[in-house]
Design a protein around this motif. Structure first.
Motif, short mmCIF file in Angstrom:
data_model
loop_
_atom_site.label_atom_id
_atom_site.label_comp_id
_atom_site.label_asym_id
_atom_site.label_seq_id
_atom_site.Cartn_x
_atom_site.Cartn_y
_atom_site.Cartn_z
N LEU A 63 -3.78 -1.49 -14.56
CA LEU A 63 -4.97 -0.46 -14.34
C LEU A 63 -4.65 -0.25 -12.70
CD1 LEU A 63 -8.03 -1.83 -16.09
CD2 LEU A 63 -6.54 0.35 -16.63
N THR A 64 -4.17 -1.01 -11.95
CA THR A 64 -3.62 -0.74 -10.54
C THR A 64 -3.00 0.57 -10.39
OG1 THR A 64 -4.07 -3.17 -10.08
CG2 THR A 64 -2.94 -1.74 -8.57
N ALA A 65 -2.17 0.73 -11.39
CA ALA A 65 -1.03 1.77 -11.09
C ALA A 65 -2.04 3.18 -11.40
CB ALA A 65 -0.33 1.83 -12.50
N ALA A 66 -3.20 3.21 -11.93
CA ALA A 66 -4.09 4.47 -11.90
C ALA A 66 -4.83 4.53 -10.44
CB ALA A 66 -5.23 4.13 -12.93
N ILE A 67 -4.65 3.87 -9.50
CA ILE A 67 -5.23 4.27 -8.21
C ILE A 67 -4.29 5.39 -7.74
CG2 ILE A 67 -5.62 3.22 -5.97
CD1 ILE A 67 -6.14 0.46 -7.28
N SER A 68 -3.06 5.14 -7.67
CA SER A 68 -1.98 6.04 -7.05
C SER A 68 -0.94 6.31 -8.08
CB SER A 68 -1.59 5.54 -6.01
OG SER A 68 -0.78 6.60 -5.28
N PHE A 69 -1.28 7.13 -9.13
CA PHE A 69 -0.38 7.35 -10.46
C PHE A 69 0.49 8.61 -10.32
CE2 PHE A 69 0.52 8.87 -14.79
CZ PHE A 69 1.04 7.91 -15.18
N ARG A 70 1.83 8.22 -10.64
CA ARG A 70 2.65 9.35 -10.89
C ARG A 70 3.35 9.33 -12.27
NH1 ARG A 70 4.46 7.05 -6.37
NH2 ARG A 70 6.52 6.53 -7.41
N PRO A 71 3.40 10.24 -12.82
CA PRO A 71 3.95 10.02 -14.56
C PRO A 71 5.24 9.37 -14.62
CG PRO A 71 3.06 12.30 -13.99
CD PRO A 71 3.21 11.81 -12.96
N GLU A 72 6.08 9.43 -13.50
CA GLU A 72 7.44 8.84 -13.65
C GLU A 72 7.22 7.36 -13.72
OE1 GLU A 72 7.03 10.37 -9.30
OE2 GLU A 72 6.91 11.14 -11.25
N GLN A 73 6.01 6.81 -13.22
CA GLN A 73 6.03 5.55 -13.11
C GLN A 73 5.93 4.75 -14.27
OE1 GLN A 73 2.62 5.57 -10.25
NE2 GLN A 73 3.36 4.09 -9.65
N LEU A 74 5.64 5.46 -15.52
CA LEU A 74 5.77 4.87 -16.64
C LEU A 74 6.73 4.20 -17.35
CD1 LEU A 74 3.36 7.77 -18.69
CD2 LEU A 74 2.84 5.46 -18.08
N GLY A 105 5.63 -3.18 -13.76
CA GLY A 105 6.33 -2.24 -13.77
C GLY A 105 5.65 -0.72 -13.90
N LEU A 106 4.54 -0.60 -14.39
CA LEU A 106 3.62 0.68 -14.32
C LEU A 106 3.19 0.93 -12.85
CD1 LEU A 106 1.27 -0.19 -17.29
CD2 LEU A 106 3.45 1.76 -17.14
N VAL A 107 3.05 -0.08 -12.02
CA VAL A 107 2.80 0.30 -10.67
C VAL A 107 4.07 0.58 -9.89
CG1 VAL A 107 1.68 -0.91 -8.52
CG2 VAL A 107 0.79 -1.36 -10.79
N LEU A 108 5.14 -0.25 -10.07
CA LEU A 108 6.55 0.05 -9.40
C LEU A 108 7.23 1.15 -9.75
CD1 LEU A 108 7.53 -3.75 -9.44
CD2 LEU A 108 6.58 -2.46 -7.53
N GLY A 109 7.31 1.72 -10.98
CA GLY A 109 8.12 2.51 -11.47
C GLY A 109 9.76 1.95 -11.96
N LEU A 110 10.59 2.51 -12.23
CA LEU A 110 11.56 1.78 -12.89
C LEU A 110 12.54 1.46 -11.83
CD1 LEU A 110 13.13 0.86 -15.38
CD2 LEU A 110 14.53 3.22 -15.45
N PRO A 111 13.08 2.21 -10.91
CA PRO A 111 13.86 1.62 -9.63
C PRO A 111 13.15 0.36 -9.08
CG PRO A 111 13.77 4.07 -9.61
CD PRO A 111 12.74 3.63 -10.51
N ALA A 112 12.21 0.72 -8.46
CA ALA A 112 11.54 -0.77 -7.70
C ALA A 112 11.20 -2.03 -8.98
CB ALA A 112 10.14 -0.44 -7.01
N GLY A 113 10.85 -1.62 -10.26
CA GLY A 113 10.91 -2.68 -11.22
C GLY A 113 12.29 -3.58 -11.23
N ILE A 114 13.26 -2.66 -11.50
CA ILE A 114 14.45 -3.39 -11.59
C ILE A 114 14.88 -4.14 -10.28
CG2 ILE A 114 17.11 -2.74 -11.76
CD1 ILE A 114 16.28 -0.54 -13.49
N PHE A 115 14.50 -3.54 -9.01
CA PHE A 115 14.76 -4.21 -7.93
C PHE A 115 14.04 -5.70 -7.91
CE2 PHE A 115 13.23 -5.64 -3.51
CZ PHE A 115 14.57 -5.69 -2.99
#
Length: 159
Positions: A63-74, A105-115
């Motif tokens: 739910l923290t992802a919703a605070i500053s959400f961008r669709p690509e974070q999914l 991963g929902l908060v980070l997005g894919l590139p930062a999630g992989i990192f």
């Protein structure tokens, strides 16, 4: 309607602008950073003490992802895929690690999630090697969440 009839276009637009400024005063990204890092810390402490990651904690991180959400974070939810595959095919990994990485991963997005995944796994590898060298014993089980949390924090702050 009475104020609008009396003052026309002067009062309501000014009031609306002031309310908007008041809610934009708090930077959403700063709030998200504080909440996300605190929840990661709580997950790490819980995993160290009880060897579990509560579902509620993972939901709060998601739910923290919703605070500053961008669709690509999914797309970041896929950063949990290596942990899911490891649990299914190799075993020995708890579901809390998978849920934590999916939520983070929902908060980070894919590139930062992989990192975060790579850094977290490198940290646990270094820790395991250190234990093996210093204690001359086989490392059987290590709580993974503190290392993944460190990776997630670094991925969030860098990315």
């Amino acid at each position: 309607a009475g104020l609008y009839a009396l003052f026309g276009d002067t009062v309501l637009p000014t009031l609306t602008r002031r309310i908007t400024e008041m809610f934009n005063y708090v930077d959403r990204k700063a709030v998200q950073t504080i909440v996300f890092l605190l929840l990661l810390l709580l997950a790490s402490v819980t995993d160290l003490k009880k060897r579990i990651v509560p579902d509620l904690l993972c939901m709060l991180i998601a739910l923290t992802a919703a605070i500053s959400f961008r669709p690509e974070q999914l797309w970041g939810i896929f950063s949990a895929l290596p942990f899911l595959l490891a649990a299914v095919f190799c075993g020995g990994m708890g579901g809390g690690d998978i849920k934590l990485m999916a939520a983070a991963g929902l908060v980070l997005g894919l590139p930062a999630g992989i990192f975060a995944t790579i850094l977290g796994l490198l940290l646990v590898l270094a820790y395991s090697v250190f234990l093996k060298i210093c204690k001359k014993t086989q490392v059987i089980a290590v709580p993974l969440v503190p290392f993944l949390s460190a990776g997630c924090a670094a991925g969030y702050l860098i990315g």
